[in-house]
Design an enzyme around this catalytic site. Structure first.
Site, short mmCIF file in Angstrom:
data_model
loop_
_atom_site.label_atom_id
_atom_site.label_comp_id
_atom_site.label_asym_id
_atom_site.label_seq_id
_atom_site.Cartn_x
_atom_site.Cartn_y
_atom_site.Cartn_z
N HIS A 115 -74.50 65.55 1.99
CA HIS A 115 -73.01 65.27 2.24
C HIS A 115 -72.62 66.34 3.20
CE1 HIS A 115 -72.30 63.06 -1.45
NE2 HIS A 115 -72.60 64.14 -2.47
N ARG A 137 -65.62 55.68 2.68
CA ARG A 137 -64.76 54.84 1.75
C ARG A 137 -63.33 55.16 1.93
NH1 ARG A 137 -65.47 55.05 -4.81
NH2 ARG A 137 -64.40 53.00 -5.24
P1 PAP Z 1 -71.64 61.16 -5.41
O1 PAP Z 1 -71.06 61.14 -3.77
O2 PAP Z 1 -71.46 62.29 -6.29
O3 PAP Z 1 -73.25 60.68 -5.57
P2 PAP Z 1 -70.73 58.50 -5.45
O4 PAP Z 1 -72.06 57.49 -5.71
O5 PAP Z 1 -70.55 58.34 -3.96
O6 PAP Z 1 -70.97 59.95 -5.93
O7 PAP Z 1 -69.45 57.91 -6.15
C1 PAP Z 1 -69.42 57.36 -7.25
C2 PAP Z 1 -68.73 55.95 -6.90
O8 PAP Z 1 -69.38 54.90 -6.75
C3 PAP Z 1 -67.98 55.52 -8.30
O9 PAP Z 1 -66.65 54.88 -7.81
P3 PAP Z 1 -65.50 54.57 -8.77
O10 PAP Z 1 -65.43 55.85 -9.55
O11 PAP Z 1 -64.35 54.22 -7.92
O12 PAP Z 1 -65.80 53.64 -9.71
C4 PAP Z 1 -69.10 54.66 -8.73
O13 PAP Z 1 -68.32 53.62 -9.81
C5 PAP Z 1 -69.38 53.99 -7.49
N1 PAP Z 1 -70.72 53.12 -7.40
C6 PAP Z 1 -71.80 53.42 -8.28
N2 PAP Z 1 -72.75 52.81 -7.95
C7 PAP Z 1 -72.22 51.64 -7.28
C8 PAP Z 1 -72.68 50.23 -6.90
N3 PAP Z 1 -74.04 50.02 -7.54
N4 PAP Z 1 -71.75 49.58 -6.24
C9 PAP Z 1 -70.64 49.74 -6.16
N5 PAP Z 1 -70.04 50.96 -6.65
C10 PAP Z 1 -70.81 51.84 -7.10
#
Ligand code: PAP
Length: 306
Positions: A115, A137
């Site tokens: 990050h 995003r």
């Molecule tokens: P991180 O940066 O802490 O690793 P990250 O994976 O970027 O987290 O963010 C999680 C978001 O990605 C969540 O979004 P939401 O809260 O708006 O739902 C999570 O649901 C989403 N996410 C995880 N896996 C997927 C996937 N396979 N396809 C689409 N969105 C996903």
């Protein structure tokens, strides 16, 4: 480094962030981030996924892992994407006083995630031919996702939820994990325009609209394109990396915490949609963020749908 000399701001609950070279971090991340800056020399074959938190990191980790490790992509069913693709500052350079021994690239390119903003990695990236995939995003969904994530974390510590108004105010003032968000995006946006061969700039929304096209595009960018008769393989990657399939695996449903983060493995999967902000943010907050987005992004020709 003396952390107490760094500017600090309250974040949520009793958590605070410290500022290093214009960006905000949890205090315990500062030393590992410095280790990455000082000791990580990317190989030309390295692939680095860079994101701001909550912009789709887990998703793109799965996609990139599948593209680069086609014969072992079944591992996604038994290992969390964050275990398969380690964060440089959270896992790879987390503990060691000495630089860690990194895996040899004998089994193909090494795939890492981070990050860390470009502004802190200029020396690392400017002199390397490694490939960077930057995923971003829209700020409103990013904020709402972060707010949900923090409140899940918060629950284990205090009873008072973190209010969305406070989260919005901090986000807009740049006081956010690895923030300011806008500076983070713009750093990599400019780099991608300057060095398109090495840096691919991708948005969560574009990927969600055309995951098939993006898996192929990422394959090409990484030098391992899919052949015409491999459409099924592309389709399989899209399906296996969808939130529905990924979040159905026991390892990703688990309430257990990982060794490196104090939240259950399932906290990285929620809705995975665009526009969820409409269910949470007030009109006033939407306007405040949209104004900021126009001010910061439009001057660079990055419209982001506003
Ligand atoms: P991180 O940066 O802490 O690793 P990250 O994976 O970027 O987290 O963010 C999680 C978001 O990605 C969540 O979004 P939401 O809260 O708006 O739902 C999570 O649901 C989403 N996410 C995880 N896996 C997927 C996937 N396979 N396809 C689409 N969105 C996903």
């Amino acid at each position: 480094m003396d952390l107490s000399s760094l500017p600090r701001e309250k974040w949520w609950g009793d958590e605070y962030l410290v500022q290093l070279e214009g960006f905000w971090f949890r205090p315990q991340r500062v030393k590992p981030i410095k280790r990455v800056i000082n000791h990580y020399n990317p190989l030309p074959s390295d692939v680095i996924l860079v994101t701001s938190p909550k912009t789709g990191t887990t998703w793109l980790k799965s996609v990139l892992y599948s593209i680069l490790n086609r014969s072992s992509k079944h591992k996604l069913a038994v290992k969390h994407p964050h275990e398969l693709v380690p964060f440089l500052e959270v896992q790879v350079f987390a503990e060691a006083d000495e630089p860690p021994i990194l895996p040899a690239p004998s089994d193909g390119p090494r795939l890492f995630a981070t990050h860390i903003p470009y502004q802190l990695l200029t020396k690392t990236l400017d002199y390397s031919q490694c490939k960077v995939v930057y995923l971003t995003r829209n700020p409103k969904d990013t904020l709402v996702s972060l707010w949900h994530f923090v409140n899940k974390w918060n629950m284990e510590k205090v009873d008072q939820p973190w209010s969305l108004d406070e989260a919005t105010d901090k986000f807009c003032r740049g006081i956010s994990l690895y923030g300011p968000y806008y500076d983070h995006v713009l750093g990599y946006r400019e780099l991608s325009l300057k060095r398109p061969e090495n840096v691919l700039f991708v948005t969560f929304e574009d990927m969600l609209e055309d995951p098939h096209g993006y898996v192929k595009k990422l394959g090409e960018f990484l030098g391992c394109p899919f052949e015409k008769d491999e459409e099924d393989e592309v389709e399989e990657i899209v399906k296996n990396c969808s939130i529905e399939v990924l979040s159905s695996h026991d390892v990703n449903k688990s309430e257990e915490s990982t060794t490196w983060f104090p939240l259950p493995c399932n906290s990285f999967f929620r809705k995975g949609k665009t526009g969820d902000y409409k269910n949470y943010l007030s009109n006033e907050s939407i306007q405040r963020i949209d104004t900021l987005t126009k001010e910061r992004f439009h001057s660079l020709g990055f419209m982001y749908g506003i």
